[in-house]
Design a protein around this motif. Structure first.
Motif, PDB file in Angstrom:
ATOM      1  N   GLY B  18       0.824  -1.215   0.000  1.00 56.92           N
ATOM      2  CA  GLY B  18       0.000   0.000   0.000  1.00 56.92           C
ATOM      3  C   GLY B  18       0.852   1.257   0.000  1.00 56.92           C
ATOM      4  O   GLY B  18       0.579   2.213  -0.736  1.00 56.92           O
ATOM      5  N   TYR B  19       1.934   1.241   0.796  1.00 56.17           N
ATOM      6  CA  TYR B  19       2.798   2.416   0.885  1.00 56.17           C
ATOM      7  C   TYR B  19       3.456   2.715  -0.474  1.00 56.17           C
ATOM      8  O   TYR B  19       3.511   3.869  -0.913  1.00 56.17           O
ATOM      9  CB  TYR B  19       3.873   2.208   1.967  1.00 56.17           C
ATOM     10  N   ASP B  20       3.937   1.653  -1.140  1.00 59.75           N
ATOM     11  CA  ASP B  20       4.572   1.853  -2.465  1.00 59.75           C
ATOM     12  C   ASP B  20       3.577   2.417  -3.466  1.00 59.75           C
ATOM     13  O   ASP B  20       3.919   3.249  -4.311  1.00 59.75           O
ATOM     14  CB  ASP B  20       5.091   0.513  -3.015  1.00 59.75           C
ATOM     15  N   LEU B  21       2.330   1.899  -3.376  1.00 61.54           N
ATOM     16  CA  LEU B  21       1.301   2.380  -4.305  1.00 61.54           C
ATOM     17  C   LEU B  21       1.035   3.874  -4.090  1.00 61.54           C
ATOM     18  O   LEU B  21       0.909   4.628  -5.048  1.00 61.54           O
ATOM     19  CB  LEU B  21      -0.007   1.623  -4.050  1.00 61.54           C
ATOM     20  N   LYS B  22       0.945   4.259  -2.839  1.00 59.71           N
ATOM     21  CA  LYS B  22       0.717   5.682  -2.526  1.00 59.71           C
ATOM     22  C   LYS B  22       1.852   6.545  -3.089  1.00 59.71           C
ATOM     23  O   LYS B  22       1.640   7.563  -3.720  1.00 59.71           O
ATOM     24  CB  LYS B  22       0.600   5.891  -1.014  1.00 59.71           C
ATOM     25  N   ARG B  23       3.090   6.081  -2.861  1.00 60.30           N
ATOM     26  CA  ARG B  23       4.267   6.835  -3.316  1.00 60.30           C
ATOM     27  C   ARG B  23       4.259   6.977  -4.839  1.00 60.30           C
ATOM     28  O   ARG B  23       4.466   8.056  -5.388  1.00 60.30           O
ATOM     29  CB  ARG B  23       5.539   6.123  -2.836  1.00 60.30           C
ATOM     30  N   LEU B  24       3.968   5.870  -5.502  1.00 61.22           N
ATOM     31  CA  LEU B  24       3.945   5.877  -6.968  1.00 61.22           C
ATOM     32  C   LEU B  24       2.831   6.787  -7.503  1.00 61.22           C
ATOM     33  O   LEU B  24       3.020   7.548  -8.458  1.00 61.22           O
ATOM     34  CB  LEU B  24       3.741   4.434  -7.465  1.00 61.22           C
ATOM     35  N   PHE B  25       1.669   6.691  -6.859  1.00 64.46           N
ATOM     36  CA  PHE B  25       0.540   7.540  -7.264  1.00 64.46           C
ATOM     37  C   PHE B  25       0.908   9.014  -7.104  1.00 64.46           C
ATOM     38  O   PHE B  25       0.704   9.822  -8.018  1.00 64.46           O
ATOM     39  CB  PHE B  25      -0.696   7.204  -6.414  1.00 64.46           C
ATOM     40  N   ASP B  26       1.459   9.361  -5.927  1.00 65.30           N
ATOM     41  CA  ASP B  26       1.809  10.772  -5.654  1.00 65.30           C
ATOM     42  C   ASP B  26       2.838  11.288  -6.656  1.00 65.30           C
ATOM     43  O   ASP B  26       2.753  12.419  -7.135  1.00 65.30           O
ATOM     44  CB  ASP B  26       2.362  10.922  -4.229  1.00 65.30           C
ATOM     45  N   GLU B  27       3.815  10.420  -6.947  1.00 62.30           N
ATOM     46  CA  GLU B  27       4.877  10.785  -7.891  1.00 62.30           C
ATOM     47  C   GLU B  27       4.313  11.108  -9.267  1.00 62.30           C
ATOM     48  O   GLU B  27       4.677  12.093  -9.900  1.00 62.30           O
ATOM     49  CB  GLU B  27       5.811   9.596  -8.041  1.00 62.30           C
ATOM     50  N   ARG B  28       3.411  10.239  -9.723  1.00 64.73           N
ATOM     51  CA  ARG B  28       2.940  10.381 -11.105  1.00 64.73           C
ATOM     52  C   ARG B  28       1.724  11.278 -11.243  1.00 64.73           C
ATOM     53  O   ARG B  28       1.587  11.995 -12.233  1.00 64.73           O
ATOM     54  CB  ARG B  28       2.581   9.002 -11.688  1.00 64.73           C
ATOM     55  N   PHE B  29       0.808  11.210 -10.280  1.00 67.74           N
ATOM     56  CA  PHE B  29      -0.471  11.893 -10.460  1.00 67.74           C
ATOM     57  C   PHE B  29      -0.856  12.836  -9.327  1.00 67.74           C
ATOM     58  O   PHE B  29      -1.826  13.568  -9.445  1.00 67.74           O
ATOM     59  CB  PHE B  29      -1.610  10.854 -10.614  1.00 67.74           C
ATOM     60  N   GLY B  30      -0.128  12.785  -8.210  1.00 70.01           N
ATOM     61  CA  GLY B  30      -0.558  13.531  -7.024  1.00 70.01           C
ATOM     62  C   GLY B  30      -0.379  15.023  -7.149  1.00 70.01           C
ATOM     63  O   GLY B  30      -1.247  15.795  -6.796  1.00 70.01           O
ATOM     64  N   HIS B  31       0.807  15.447  -7.667  1.00 74.58           N
ATOM     65  CA  HIS B  31       1.145  16.864  -7.789  1.00 74.58           C
ATOM     66  C   HIS B  31       0.839  17.605  -6.491  1.00 74.58           C
ATOM     67  O   HIS B  31       1.441  17.341  -5.480  1.00 74.58           O
ATOM     68  CB  HIS B  31       0.464  17.459  -9.016  1.00 74.58           C
ATOM     69  N   ARG B 131       6.026  29.122 -14.608  1.00 72.64           N
ATOM     70  CA  ARG B 131       7.342  28.960 -13.960  1.00 72.64           C
ATOM     71  C   ARG B 131       7.592  27.499 -13.636  1.00 72.64           C
ATOM     72  O   ARG B 131       8.666  26.956 -13.895  1.00 72.64           O
ATOM     73  CB  ARG B 131       7.384  29.770 -12.653  1.00 72.64           C
ATOM     74  N   ARG B 132       6.562  26.848 -13.096  1.00 74.82           N
ATOM     75  CA  ARG B 132       6.698  25.443 -12.698  1.00 74.82           C
ATOM     76  C   ARG B 132       6.962  24.558 -13.928  1.00 74.82           C
ATOM     77  O   ARG B 132       7.785  23.651 -13.892  1.00 74.82           O
ATOM     78  CB  ARG B 132       5.390  25.037 -12.021  1.00 74.82           C
ATOM     79  N   LYS B 133       6.248  24.884 -14.994  1.00 77.01           N
ATOM     80  CA  LYS B 133       6.397  24.121 -16.233  1.00 77.01           C
ATOM     81  C   LYS B 133       7.808  24.281 -16.801  1.00 77.01           C
ATOM     82  O   LYS B 133       8.421  23.309 -17.237  1.00 77.01           O
ATOM     83  CB  LYS B 133       5.364  24.674 -17.225  1.00 77.01           C
ATOM     84  N   THR B 134       8.314  25.514 -16.760  1.00 78.18           N
ATOM     85  CA  THR B 134       9.636  25.794 -17.319  1.00 78.18           C
ATOM     86  C   THR B 134      10.719  25.010 -16.578  1.00 78.18           C
ATOM     87  O   THR B 134      11.702  24.582 -17.172  1.00 78.18           O
ATOM     88  CB  THR B 134       9.929  27.306 -17.226  1.00 78.18           C
ATOM     89  N   GLU B 135      10.502  24.802 -15.274  1.00 84.75           N
ATOM     90  CA  GLU B 135      11.517  24.097 -14.477  1.00 84.75           C
ATOM     91  C   GLU B 135      11.267  22.590 -14.433  1.00 84.75           C
ATOM     92  O   GLU B 135      12.100  21.841 -13.921  1.00 84.75           O
ATOM     93  CB  GLU B 135      11.498  24.651 -13.037  1.00 84.75           C
ATOM     94  N   GLY B 136      10.133  22.139 -14.947  1.00 83.67           N
ATOM     95  CA  GLY B 136       9.754  20.732 -14.758  1.00 83.67           C
ATOM     96  C   GLY B 136      10.151  19.806 -15.894  1.00 83.67           C
ATOM     97  O   GLY B 136      10.692  20.233 -16.907  1.00 83.67           O
ATOM     98  N   ASP B 137       9.865  18.512 -15.694  1.00 83.75           N
ATOM     99  CA  ASP B 137      10.121  17.534 -16.755  1.00 83.75           C
ATOM    100  C   ASP B 137       8.891  17.453 -17.672  1.00 83.75           C
ATOM    101  O   ASP B 137       7.930  18.196 -17.501  1.00 83.75           O
ATOM    102  CB  ASP B 137      10.480  16.163 -16.150  1.00 83.75           C
ATOM    103  N   LEU B 138       8.935  16.529 -18.624  1.00 85.57           N
ATOM    104  CA  LEU B 138       7.861  16.464 -19.619  1.00 85.57           C
ATOM    105  C   LEU B 138       6.502  16.188 -18.965  1.00 85.57           C
ATOM    106  O   LEU B 138       5.478  16.769 -19.370  1.00 85.57           O
ATOM    107  CB  LEU B 138       8.183  15.373 -20.652  1.00 85.57           C
ATOM    108  N   ALA B 139       6.484  15.321 -17.947  1.00 89.56           N
ATOM    109  CA  ALA B 139       5.219  15.019 -17.270  1.00 89.56           C
ATOM    110  C   ALA B 139       4.661  16.275 -16.605  1.00 89.56           C
ATOM    111  O   ALA B 139       3.468  16.583 -16.726  1.00 89.56           O
ATOM    112  CB  ALA B 139       5.440  13.916 -16.237  1.00 89.56           C
ATOM    113  N   ASP B 140       5.533  17.043 -15.915  1.00 86.91           N
ATOM    114  CA  ASP B 140       5.104  18.300 -15.292  1.00 86.91           C
ATOM    115  C   ASP B 140       4.552  19.261 -16.337  1.00 86.91           C
ATOM    116  O   ASP B 140       3.547  19.932 -16.127  1.00 86.91           O
ATOM    117  CB  ASP B 140       6.289  19.006 -14.607  1.00 86.91           C
ATOM    118  N   ARG B 141       5.230  19.308 -17.459  1.00 87.56           N
ATOM    119  CA  ARG B 141       4.835  20.253 -18.508  1.00 87.56           C
ATOM    120  C   ARG B 141       3.435  19.926 -19.009  1.00 87.56           C
ATOM    121  O   ARG B 141       2.611  20.801 -19.214  1.00 87.56           O
ATOM    122  CB  ARG B 141       5.818  20.211 -19.684  1.00 87.56           C
TER     123      ARG B 141
END
Lengths: 238, 173
Positions: B18-31, B131-141
């Motif tokens: 469950g903890y790994d799932l939360k971490r992965l979710f936050d990383e990819r979709f949580g923002h 600003r956030r987009k300019t500093e972020g990776d493709l997913a952030d953009r």
């Protein structure tokens, strides 16, 4: 924004006060004020025909206003001789226009180097500096091509390199992404504002596109020949 | 966003705690909105009850037991069905901004000022995201672009409403 002193020297890099400009009986600017500090990026927005390009041209000393004053670094532009104004435009100011306006007969690197050549820098040194800026703007691979042989996005990046190569303190950009698709426009804005922030140059950015304006620190709206700070609703300068 | 379907989809690449799932979710979709642990465990309990996941193992430690979850065949089918079903486009017909403009006009308040203030607030957020987009990776953009296009659409509407304010005032009076 900085306060104005009696001498009109505001501590700001450039201040315009009560600008008026007529084309025939039409007032393009009707008492517009504007101010920009060093390192600031200010978007100038407004509907078509509102006078935003006229404002930019008056601020840059390209057009002479019919009334009002423009002070740059404490000096009033209209008090300068033509030669002094030209020197200012070559050394302190950089320009980016919607369609690049590069010299078609010169190669891209020669176009960029031209800004330095006009200030008396020798060809070798000018082209070496030009290449540094072209690399930064990701167009070093088109150095020997003529503007007509490269894409619109590349042409505009060359134009940005040309605007920045002489180390201007103030860049005037008039719809710099107006002729580009959104991805190229975005990249040009990132490179332009990123380079300006790194070098401490201020940018006056005329645009009708809010996504482009979002690269600025603040926005001035031109309406009916007046310029108002969008956040405060107060004139861009007293 | 359907948290259940998203967590289920993340399990397709292999079993996770469950903890790994939360971490992965936050990383990819949580923002800006990370999942609460409670949300993860209640969602996994529901998926377990519905036969879409199964417990693949349990680790005993000093704290509570750590269950590892694996997706079932029914879960894989469910993910496929969810991905193939188009999301219902938001009709945007219930519009708070429109309601505020009309109420301002009806009550004699400054509707133009309201629109100006809102436009500035939108542009302020657009600056922040740019600003956030300019500093972020493709997913952030991509995530920031999604927000920026919606904010831009709102601003275009605000400008249009400003231009039509006099006519609207006549119609709602």
């Amino acid at each position: 924004m900085s306060g104005t002193t009696a001498a009109g020297n505001t501590g700001a890099l450039l201040t315009a006060t009560r600008l008026r400009k007529y084309f025939g009986s039409t007032a393009a600017l009707n008492g517009a004020g504007f101010t920009i500090d060093s390192g600031e990026v200010v978007a100038v927005m407004g509907p078509s025909g509102s006078g935003k390009s006229t404002l930019l041209h008056c601020l840059a000393g390209i057009l002479e206003p019919d009334g009002g004053t423009v002070h740059y670094d404490g000096r009033e532009l209209s008090a300068l001789s033509d030669a002094e104004r030209s020197r200012l435009r070559r050394g302190d100011f950089g320009f980016v226009f919607q369609f690049g306006q590069l010299v078609p007969e010169l190669t891209c690197v020669e176009n960029v180097a031209l800004s330095l050549r006009l200030t008396g820098v020798g060809r070798g040194k000018a082209e070496s500096s030009a290449m540094e800026w072209m690399a930064r703007l990701e167009v070093d691979d088109v150095r020997d091509k003529r503007p007509g042989q490269v894409s619109g996005g590349q042409r505009q990046r060359v134009a940005v390199a040309r605007a920045l190569v002489a180390g201007p303190r103030l860049v005037f950009a008039d719809e710099p992404t107006g002729a580009l698709d959104s991805l190229n426009g975005e990249r040009v804005m990132e490179l332009l504002t990123g380079a300006a922030r790194d070098t401490g140059a201020a940018v006056v950015l005329v645009t009708h596109d809010v996504r482009v304006a979002a690269y600025s620190d603040r926005e001035v709206v031109v309406r009916d020949g007046q310029a108002l700070d969008a956040a405060t609703g107060i004139g861009g300068a007293p | 966003m359907s948290i259940g379907n998203t967590l289920l989809g993340l399990l397709e690449s292999g079993p996770r705690h469950g903890y790994d799932l939360k971490r992965l979710f936050d990383e990819r979709f949580g923002h800006d909105r990370p999942l609460h642990y409670g949300q993860v465990y209640s969602t996994m309990s529901r998926l377990l009850r519905n036969g879409l996941v199964e417990v693949d193992g349990v680790e005993a430690g000093s704290g509570p037991e750590r269950k590892r979850y694996a997706i079932t065949d029914a879960g894989i089918t469910d993910v496929g069905r969810w991905l193939a079903t188009p999301e219902k486009p938001e009709p945007y017909l219930q519009n708070t901004l429109y309601a505020k403009v009309v109420l301002a006009l009806l009550t004699g308040r400054d509707a133009a000022g309201l629109l100006d203030v809102q436009r500035n607030e939108h542009l302020r957020l657009m600056r922040e995201l740019t600003r956030r987009k300019t500093e972020g990776d493709l997913a952030d953009r991509l995530v920031c672009d999604h927000a920026l296009f919606h904010l831009e659409a709102d601003i275009r509407w605000l400008e249009l409403a400003t231009d039509r304010l006099d006519r609207l005032a006549g119609e709602v009076a």
